[in-house]
Design a protein around this motif. Structure first.
Motif, mmCIF file in Angstrom:
data_model
loop_
_atom_site.group_PDB
_atom_site.id
_atom_site.type_symbol
_atom_site.label_atom_id
_atom_site.label_comp_id
_atom_site.label_asym_id
_atom_site.label_seq_id
_atom_site.Cartn_x
_atom_site.Cartn_y
_atom_site.Cartn_z
ATOM 1 N N THR A 68 131.242 -40.679 83.872
ATOM 2 C CA THR A 68 130.412 -41.881 83.895
ATOM 3 C C THR A 68 131.326 -43.099 83.787
ATOM 4 O OG1 THR A 68 130.129 -41.721 81.528
ATOM 5 C CG2 THR A 68 128.333 -40.879 82.882
ATOM 6 N N ILE A 69 130.809 -44.213 84.297
ATOM 7 C CA ILE A 69 131.611 -45.431 84.256
ATOM 8 C C ILE A 69 131.349 -46.171 82.951
ATOM 9 C CG2 ILE A 69 131.861 -47.722 85.311
ATOM 10 C CD1 ILE A 69 132.024 -46.429 87.901
ATOM 11 N N ILE A 70 132.420 -46.549 82.287
ATOM 12 C CA ILE A 70 132.284 -47.358 81.074
ATOM 13 C C ILE A 70 132.457 -48.821 81.481
ATOM 14 C CG2 ILE A 70 133.302 -47.874 78.814
ATOM 15 C CD1 ILE A 70 134.053 -44.898 78.665
ATOM 16 N N SER A 71 131.389 -49.582 81.285
ATOM 17 C CA SER A 71 131.414 -51.011 81.637
ATOM 18 C C SER A 71 131.932 -51.799 80.429
ATOM 19 C CB SER A 71 129.999 -51.480 81.961
ATOM 20 O OG SER A 71 129.215 -51.372 80.777
ATOM 21 N N PHE A 72 132.070 -53.104 80.603
ATOM 22 C CA PHE A 72 132.513 -53.910 79.468
ATOM 23 C C PHE A 72 131.470 -53.886 78.340
ATOM 24 C CE2 PHE A 72 132.770 -58.056 77.243
ATOM 25 C CZ PHE A 72 133.895 -57.734 76.504
ATOM 26 N N ALA A 73 130.180 -53.948 78.708
ATOM 27 C CA ALA A 73 129.128 -53.917 77.679
ATOM 28 C C ALA A 73 129.230 -52.635 76.861
ATOM 29 C CB ALA A 73 127.752 -54.032 78.340
ATOM 30 N N LYS A 74 129.457 -51.523 77.553
ATOM 31 C CA LYS A 74 129.547 -50.226 76.863
ATOM 32 C C LYS A 74 130.792 -50.190 75.963
ATOM 33 C CE LYS A 74 128.557 -46.011 75.944
ATOM 34 N NZ LYS A 74 127.537 -45.851 74.913
ATOM 35 N N LEU A 75 131.905 -50.670 76.508
ATOM 36 C CA LEU A 75 133.146 -50.680 75.726
ATOM 37 C C LEU A 75 132.960 -51.514 74.448
ATOM 38 C CD1 LEU A 75 136.305 -50.000 75.738
ATOM 39 C CD2 LEU A 75 136.564 -52.362 76.527
ATOM 40 N N MET A 76 132.337 -52.676 74.606
ATOM 41 C CA MET A 76 132.134 -53.559 73.462
ATOM 42 C C MET A 76 131.263 -52.853 72.411
ATOM 43 S SD MET A 76 131.142 -57.534 73.699
ATOM 44 C CE MET A 76 129.595 -57.282 74.515
ATOM 45 N N THR A 105 123.921 -56.567 74.529
ATOM 46 C CA THR A 105 124.769 -55.808 73.590
ATOM 47 C C THR A 105 125.220 -56.727 72.458
ATOM 48 O OG1 THR A 105 125.497 -54.410 75.409
ATOM 49 C CG2 THR A 105 126.838 -54.334 73.418
ATOM 50 N N MET A 106 125.556 -57.964 72.791
ATOM 51 C CA MET A 106 125.942 -58.930 71.744
ATOM 52 C C MET A 106 124.789 -59.132 70.761
ATOM 53 S SD MET A 106 127.845 -61.849 74.012
ATOM 54 C CE MET A 106 128.296 -62.919 72.639
ATOM 55 N N LYS A 107 123.589 -59.204 71.317
ATOM 56 C CA LYS A 107 122.407 -59.442 70.480
ATOM 57 C C LYS A 107 122.143 -58.255 69.539
ATOM 58 C CE LYS A 107 117.505 -60.477 71.163
ATOM 59 N NZ LYS A 107 117.256 -61.909 71.083
ATOM 60 N N LYS A 108 122.428 -57.048 70.062
ATOM 61 C CA LYS A 108 122.090 -55.830 69.326
ATOM 62 C C LYS A 108 122.958 -55.629 68.083
ATOM 63 C CE LYS A 108 121.660 -50.904 70.468
ATOM 64 N NZ LYS A 108 121.987 -49.939 71.530
ATOM 65 N N ILE A 112 129.171 -58.257 66.543
ATOM 66 C CA ILE A 112 129.738 -58.881 67.755
ATOM 67 C C ILE A 112 129.450 -60.381 67.638
ATOM 68 C CG2 ILE A 112 129.754 -58.995 70.263
ATOM 69 C CD1 ILE A 112 128.804 -56.129 70.361
ATOM 70 N N CYS A 113 130.515 -61.166 67.605
ATOM 71 C CA CYS A 113 130.360 -62.603 67.348
ATOM 72 C C CYS A 113 129.599 -63.284 68.479
ATOM 73 C CB CYS A 113 131.727 -63.258 67.165
ATOM 74 S SG CYS A 113 132.495 -62.707 65.647
ATOM 75 N N LYS A 114 128.726 -64.183 68.072
ATOM 76 C CA LYS A 114 127.883 -64.897 69.048
ATOM 77 C C LYS A 114 128.641 -66.131 69.529
ATOM 78 C CE LYS A 114 124.818 -61.817 68.036
ATOM 79 N NZ LYS A 114 125.726 -60.845 67.403
ATOM 80 N N TYR A 115 129.579 -65.848 70.394
ATOM 81 C CA TYR A 115 130.453 -66.926 70.884
ATOM 82 C C TYR A 115 130.992 -66.496 72.250
ATOM 83 C CZ TYR A 115 134.467 -70.046 71.173
ATOM 84 O OH TYR A 115 135.366 -70.982 71.583
ATOM 85 N N ILE A 150 118.798 -65.533 75.636
ATOM 86 C CA ILE A 150 118.979 -64.224 74.978
ATOM 87 C C ILE A 150 119.637 -64.388 73.608
ATOM 88 C CG2 ILE A 150 120.137 -61.960 75.203
ATOM 89 C CD1 ILE A 150 119.789 -62.269 78.265
ATOM 90 N N LEU A 151 120.549 -65.346 73.492
ATOM 91 C CA LEU A 151 121.305 -65.523 72.246
ATOM 92 C C LEU A 151 121.164 -66.973 71.755
ATOM 93 C CD1 LEU A 151 124.581 -63.771 73.446
ATOM 94 C CD2 LEU A 151 122.964 -62.822 71.806
ATOM 95 N N PRO A 152 120.005 -67.339 71.248
ATOM 96 C CA PRO A 152 119.840 -68.736 70.804
ATOM 97 C C PRO A 152 120.904 -69.093 69.760
ATOM 98 C CG PRO A 152 117.757 -67.526 70.682
ATOM 99 C CD PRO A 152 118.819 -66.511 70.975
#
Ligand code: SF4
Length: 296
Positions: A68-76, A105-108, A112-115, A150-152
């Protein structure tokens, strides 16, 4: 805090940039080796990793075990799951590639810093085309809107180049109005300086006089100062989760660290806190570059 390189090179061909010629084609690193490096760093006492790449959103790695392909979202996500006490940051995102998956993924994950650093370079679609940035002003604004939906409250920073070849006053006004719209928390602003070997050097004339470039840059810097001060003032009265990085530069009686939104926070030392700990800091005042508070 540590930096972890997740990829090298770049497949984009921004006309002002030497990276595609000096660092070659984009190569993503084996995800397993990245996770091992981040885990080792955490076990050695590091509490924040910044995943680094010229264009992190195009990270891709084929997992050899299940194909399977690991995307950046998955890696993060995999890095965030190492421990809730390990903060995750990343840089740099390309406006054409950042996906909703990354934002969700950042929201979850709280760690993971909101920046997000989202370089715009210019607010004029005509100049963006000459720069070969492959997005328009409208596309960029839509991305910023999506981030805020998505990330207020997500921190946002950018890079800009003023006085690129053939830039008119109207193009410049477009950059100013885009800055006005985005109200960046942080911006790295430069005037254009031709780099040997770039596409721009071969294709375009560097024809904006230096005094015009500098005056336009000053206008952008002055506007951004207003926004960055507003951004600091918005934090007053809030509680920031701060990762302590060490003594404050001005006083050994104070700790210095960074908030989730990547803002420098200074507060008096109390209790048994030490470097690498997290502290909830009530923000009482600010300067243009620093939040000042006290431990809650
Ligand atoms: Fe790649 Fe960034 Fe250079 Fe564009 S500016 S070519 S995205 S490294």
């Amino acid at each position: 805090t540590a930096f972890v390189s997740i990829m090298r090179g770049c497949n984009n061909m921004c006309s002002f940039c030497v990276v595609p010629f000096t660092r070659g084609r984009e190569r993503s690193r084996d995800a397993a080796s990245i996770i091992k490096e981040c885990t080792d760093l955490f076990n050695d006492g590091f509490r924040e990793v910044t995943l680094l790449g010229q264009n992190v959103d195009s990270y891709q790695w084929m997992d050899p075990q299940n194909h399977t392909i690991i995307s950046f979202a998955k890696l993060m996500e995999m890095v965030a799951l190492i421990s809730p006490d390990l903060r995750v940051r990343f840089s740099t995102s390309h406006p054409k590639d950042i996906t909703d998956d990354v934002l969700f993924t950042m929201k979850k994950y709280d760690n993971i810093c909101k920046y997000i650093h989202l370089p715009v370079q210019s607010g004029s679609t005509r100049i963006l085309q000459m720069m070969n940035r492959t997005y328009t002003r409208e596309w960029y604004i839509a991305k910023v809107d999506r981030i805020r939906e998505i990330l207020p409250g997500c921190g946002l920073s950018t890079d800009s180049i003023t006085g690129f070849c053939s830039e008119t006053e109207e193009d410049h006004q477009q950059t100013l109005s885009l800055f006005e719209y985005c109200e960046y928390d942080l911006a790295y602003m430069y005037f254009y300086s031709e780099r040997p070997g770039t596409l721009a050097e071969r294709r375009f004339e560097d024809d904006v006089p230096e005094e015009v470039k500098k005056r336009r840059l000053q206008e952008i810097v002055a506007l951004h100062r207003i926004h960055s001060l507003k951004s600091m003032q918005r934090e007053l009265g809030t509680i920031a989760k701060v990762l302590i990085e060490g003594d404050s530069k001005k006083s050994k009686e104070h700790w210095q660290g960074r908030s989730d939104h990547n803002k420098v926070v200074v507060f008096p030392k109390t209790g048994n806190l030490k470097k690498g700990d997290y502290a909830d800091v009530f923000i009482e005042s600010c300067t243009a570059g620093t939040l000042i508070g006290k431990c809650k």
